[in-house]
Scaffold this motif. Structure first.
Motif: not given
Length: 425
Positions: A70-77
């Motif tokens: 799963v790709g992630v763009v930016g920050q997540i908690p």
């Protein structure tokens, strides 16, 4: 004398049985026909009733236990990231694997290229506690793909729901409130369907569909061989010039075709009973998505004595209609191949109404719908399988089929009495 042979004042049943036995013997000599009549229902029906739920269950279960990217763009908690990557285990066994998070630049492109199965991007800062401003997490995925829906997208969606719930519970506990504050009224679904309807499963509509399909395929070989086939071999003329009434010829061929068709229908019912026993054993001895889907979708057919006789009566009346149609078409055709060409559209005539049985709960046309030839019988068969059949509806469907079968038999008899039809080739 010639006119008497064409119609006759009455049927000599001994002669009818001899003609039927002659046609049945010709059918029994063809091993391929025997295979299609007996073996195919016993193989195909359990394969469809059990194989489809098992295949779907294995597919869904495999997606849940497989790790996807799963790709992630930016920050997540951090808590949400941890929840996404964490495996869910029950009794030490992984029931749902987490996902592998990878950084991507363009979430849409990463999904379209297949680098990741889904990608998430926060439209703004995501909250780490309930009560503040809500955030939006964009999830990119190929939503038309069943693989994605049951895999990466489903996991992201479930984890986010769990994350929201944990934040809400944490906030409620800080206020001295419990989880029931959000759900003061709980809904407890209770299936009020009769036990037999619950066991029949969501694929119960396949039973009348496959029964009539096997009636058609079982009777087709005998009917075509006994009419167009005899035309090609030149044996029909010798039969018609013998001291046999035309009505006896039609009755004998109709009897032979009906017996073959009902044999195929009987083995199709046996196939459903076998698949029901196998499904019950699978649900009892195994667990997981495959067994759960088998219980929900696959039919565990169980019939009472009265239901069995009603089912046979409906199948017999439907077989008479189909047999009469097959004989009328077969005697009109010039050759075996031409007869098969004419008969091919009959499958569509059976399949399309049978597919509508999925929506049988929406039919509110009254008892008159049971008088529709074949469709009324299919609807009654479905109700028998579900344990909700009414005697009046069953008798209406059988009577309607018998009336139409008589009319079609008279049409076949008329064709046998016309030399321009008999000697078309």
């Amino acid at each position: 004398m010639r006119s008497e042979r064409r119609t006759g004042a009455g049927l000599r049943w001994n002669m009818v049985r001899r003609i039927a036995g002659r046609d049945l013997l010709s059918t029994l000599r063809d091993r391929r026909t025997l295979g299609a009549t007996i073996l195919m229902p016993l193989i195909l029906i359990p394969a469809l009733a059990l194989g489809l739920p098992l295949l779907l269950g294995s597919f869904i279960g495999g997606q849940q236990q497989e790790r996807q990217k799963v790709g992630v763009v930016g920050q997540i908690p951090v808590a949400l990231r941890t929840a996404l990557e964490r495996d869910e285990k029950v009794g030490g066994q992984t029931v749902r694997a987490g996902v592998t998070l990878v950084a991507v630049q363009d979430p849409r492109q990463a999904v379209q290229s297949g680098d990741v199965e889904a990608a998430v991007q926060a439209a703004g800062p995501l909250p780490t506690r309930a009560g503040g401003e809500a955030g939006t997490l964009q999830v990119y995925a190929k939503l038309s793909s069943l693989r994605t829906q049951t895999g990466a997208f489903s996991k992201v969606q479930d984890v986010v729901e769990g994350y929201n719930r944990s934040l809400t519970l944490s906030r409620l506990q800080g206020l001295g409130l419990g989880e029931d504050t959000l759900r003061p009224v709980r809904v407890q679904p209770i299936d009020a369907s009769p036990p037999q309807e619950q066991r029949s499963g969501q694929l119960a509509f396949l039973i009348p569909l496959l029964m009539l399909q096997f009636i058609l395929s079982g009777g087709m070989a005998t009917a075509v061989d006994a009419t167009a086939g005899e035309k090609e071999r030149g044996t029909l003329e010798s039969l018609l010039v013998s001291p046999v009434r035309r009505s006896e010829v039609v009755a004998g061929k109709l009897l032979a075709t009906t017996v073959t068709a009902l044999t195929s229908a009987a083995f199709s019912v046996l196939g459903f009973l076998v698949s029901g026993l196998l499904a019950a054993g699978l649900i009892k001895n195994q667990s997981g998505a495959a067994a759960e889907l088998t219980g929900v979708m696959g039919g565990q057919l169980s019939l009472s004595v009265g239901g069995t006789f009603a089912l046979l009566g409906l199948a017999a009346s439907a077989a008479l209609i189909i047999s009469a149609v097959l004989i009328a078409i077969g005697i009109y055709a010039r050759s075996f191949k031409e007869a098969q060409t004419y008969i091919a559209p009959l499958s569509i005539v059976i399949v399309l109404p049978a597919v509508m049985l999925q929506f049988a709960d929406f039919l509110t046309l009254g008892g008159g719908i049971y008088a529709v030839p074949l469709f009324g019988a299919m609807l009654s068969i479905l109700e028998i399988v579900k344990g909700s059949a009414g005697t009046a509806h069953i008798l209406t469907a059988i009577l309607s089929n018998l009336i139409v079968a008589v009319l079609l038999s008279l049409l076949a008899l008329r064709s046998f009495g016309r030399e321009e039809v008999i000697f078309r080739n």
